[in-house]
Enzyme design. Structure first.
Site, PDB file in Angstrom:
ATOM      1  N   ASN A  73      -5.700   5.295 -14.881  1.00 38.00           N
ATOM      2  CA  ASN A  73      -5.939   5.781 -16.247  1.00 38.00           C
ATOM      3  C   ASN A  73      -4.843   6.718 -16.690  1.00 38.00           C
ATOM      4  OD1 ASN A  73      -7.016   8.792 -16.824  1.00 38.00           O
ATOM      5  ND2 ASN A  73      -7.427   8.238 -14.674  1.00 38.00           N
ATOM      6  N   CYS A 135      -5.181  16.716 -12.314  1.00 38.92           N
ATOM      7  CA  CYS A 135      -4.753  15.581 -13.156  1.00 38.92           C
ATOM      8  C   CYS A 135      -3.234  15.438 -13.109  1.00 38.92           C
ATOM      9  CB  CYS A 135      -5.222  15.786 -14.587  1.00 38.92           C
ATOM     10  SG  CYS A 135      -6.907  15.241 -14.847  1.00 38.92           S
ATOM     11  N   ASN A 200      -8.345  14.535  -6.617  1.00 41.13           N
ATOM     12  CA  ASN A 200      -8.133  14.012  -7.957  1.00 41.13           C
ATOM     13  C   ASN A 200      -7.324  12.719  -7.829  1.00 41.13           C
ATOM     14  OD1 ASN A 200      -7.618  13.804 -10.847  1.00 41.13           O
ATOM     15  ND2 ASN A 200      -8.132  15.976 -10.926  1.00 41.13           N
ATOM     16  N   THR A 201      -6.876  12.174  -8.919  1.00 43.15           N
ATOM     17  CA  THR A 201      -6.223  10.865  -8.897  1.00 43.15           C
ATOM     18  C   THR A 201      -4.788  10.944  -8.374  1.00 43.15           C
ATOM     19  OG1 THR A 201      -5.646  11.187 -11.211  1.00 43.15           O
ATOM     20  CG2 THR A 201      -7.623   9.902 -10.721  1.00 43.15           C
ATOM     21  N   CYS A 345     -10.413 -21.133  13.418  1.00 39.32           N
ATOM     22  CA  CYS A 345      -9.535 -21.140  12.243  1.00 39.32           C
ATOM     23  C   CYS A 345      -8.109 -20.774  12.630  1.00 39.32           C
ATOM     24  CB  CYS A 345     -10.056 -20.177  11.190  1.00 39.32           C
ATOM     25  SG  CYS A 345      -9.997 -18.434  11.700  1.00 39.32           S
ATOM     26  N   CYS A 348      -6.647 -15.457  14.243  1.00 34.39           N
ATOM     27  CA  CYS A 348      -6.377 -14.426  15.252  1.00 34.39           C
ATOM     28  C   CYS A 348      -5.139 -14.791  16.065  1.00 34.39           C
ATOM     29  CB  CYS A 348      -7.594 -14.236  16.144  1.00 34.39           C
ATOM     30  SG  CYS A 348      -8.054 -15.693  17.123  1.00 34.39           S
ATOM     31  N   CYS A 379      -3.285  -7.603  26.460  1.00 29.85           N
ATOM     32  CA  CYS A 379      -3.881  -7.097  25.206  1.00 29.85           C
ATOM     33  C   CYS A 379      -3.795  -5.570  25.187  1.00 29.85           C
ATOM     34  CB  CYS A 379      -5.343  -7.541  25.099  1.00 29.85           C
ATOM     35  SG  CYS A 379      -6.185  -6.911  23.627  1.00 29.85           S
TER      36      CYS A 379
END
Length: 433
Positions: A73, A135, A200-201, A345, A348, A379
């Site tokens: 915004n 702000c 805040n943003t 699929c 991984c 791993c």
């Protein structure tokens, strides 16, 4: 039924869910509708010398089918006369005396300006004040908002000026557009803040239109940086709340803000030290009635955990949050694939092969069927395979029994330094002989 009431630096609220200072708290009509819906509190959209806002103002990032994953915004503080806002605050507090009403304030960094607005706003009957040092756009270019909030000396001084005049608790809202938010949090505490709120943003530009080459949003063909919020910023906000909560010099309550959209998000902020939460983007996306799900979800969670009050959650995870140097280097987990639920699929395998540690093998059993298996000795437990797997539970991260004593990097370096010191003493002894 679990007790949801909260107390932030003496500001009591029927539940921990407040609307943050933003467009949803711009008028008495909106705040009163929010209270009717069930919100425990609201921080009135920032008051100050009224400004002129632009058109247009908002933009959103939609990601992979999710609407409003992030929100941008360029709207500034209230563009309505202060007298009108104060009258509506008075009427709202009179109608909802048991709900929390906090006023967000932003004025020039001058002592008399802070004294004047604090006295006028408190006369309208607010329960507390939130100083907007966060702000990042528009007002910052006039020396207010994050322009003040990025300088600890100004945060401390202005907090002190507000406290000189205030009769109600003072919350200082912090900007995330700074290297170390604890620096300004500590400045707020030195200035006498009763609580802090964050974040805040974040400085942002939502995008560029590929046809017109205009920024998104734009005002007549010109754009400017704005403030980013919504679900995408939650991890950033949660980290900053946790950093403040575990800092011994930031010993005031925290109101958590940033990407909170569900009761689960709220619980995370509470566990990391927030005494309540403030929400904006989710309400702008789904409306005020989302508070019903927030209250129901939190209530059920407390009951499942056999906790009597929301206070039993606050800060319970702070001790589990530390610096990287304090993590146990000998702790180990590995991935294990459940071949019964795996749909093969191959995501991984590709992720591990291309971007991680090449430890998932594609094998063939005696019947000729293919399957995936982790080579556990290679791993490193990075979690990537479980993250990209589309089937919940098909890959489990399993803790391995440790064969070594726990040892962090800091402990390791201290042990090496001690060995070095002993070695030097040994050399000196030899030289002495």
């Amino acid at each position: 039924m679990a007790d949801l009431t909260t107390n932030l630096a003496g500001i009591r609220s029927p539940n921990p869910f407040w609307l943050a200072s933003a467009p949803p708290t711009n008028t008495g009509y909106q705040v009163q509708r929010a209270f009717e819906a069930g919100w425990g509190g609201a921080v009135w959209k920032t008051l100050g010398d009224p400004i002129i806002n632009t058109s247009s103002r908002f933009a959103a990032i939609h990601f992979n089918g999710q609407r409003v994953a992030g929100f941008n915004n360029i709207e500034l503080i209230t563009d309505r006369p202060l007298e009108v806002n104060l009258q509506e605050i008075y009427e709202t507090k009179k109608r909802f005396p048991n709900h929390t009403l906090v006023a967000s304030l932003m004025v020039e960094p001058k002592r008399d300006k802070w004294h004047e607005i604090v006295k006028r706003v408190e006369a309208a009957g607010v329960d507390g004040l939130e100083l907007n040092f966060g702000c990042p756009h528009g007002m910052a270019e006039r020396g207010m908002g994050s322009a003040s909030g990025q300088q600890p000396d100004l945060v401390e001084a202005q907090t002190a000026w507000a406290k000189e005049a205030a009769q109600t608790p003072v919350i200082v809202k912090l900007t995330p557009n700074i290297t170390d938010i604890t620096a300004t949090a500590k400045a707020a505490v030195r200035g006498g803040a009763d609580a802090i709120s964050l974040i805040n943003t974040i400085n942002s530009l939502a995008g560029v239109d590929l046809d017109t080459w205009n920024t998104i949003p734009h005002v007549g063909g010109k754009g400017a940086h704005g403030g980013y919020c919504g679900p995408a910023v939650k991890p950033i906000a949660l980290n900053m709340v946790a950093e403040c909560a575990r800092n011994n010099f930031v010993y005031v309550p925290i109101s958590g803000i940033g990407g909170i959209a569900t009761w689960k998000d709220a619980v995370e902020f509470l566990l990391m030290g927030a005494s309540n939460v403030q929400i904006c983007t989710a309400a702008m996306h789904h409306g005020f009635r989302i508070v019903e799900d927030l209250i129901d979800g939190l209530t059920l969670y407390l009951e499942e955990k056999e906790l009597e009050s929301v206070h039993d959650l606050i800060g319970k995870s702070i001790s589990k949050f530390s610096d990287w140097g304090d993590l146990d280097l000998n702790y180990a987990v590995v991935a294990r694939i459940d071949t019964d639920t795996c749909i093969e699929c191959n995501k991984c395998h590709i992720a591990c092969e291309d971007t991680s540690h090449q430890c998932i093998e594609r094998l063939t059993d005696a019947a000729g069927a293919t399957y995936l298996q982790v080579r556990e000795e290679d791993c490193v437990g990075c979690n990537l395979c479980a993250i990209v797997c589309p089937v919940e539970g098909a890959i489990e991260m399993v803790e391995l029994p440790s064969r070594e004593v726990p040892m962090s990097w800091n402990q390791r370096q201290a042990a090496l330094a001690e060995l070095g010191a002993v070695s030097e003493l040994g050399d000196q002894d030899k030289e002495g002989l």
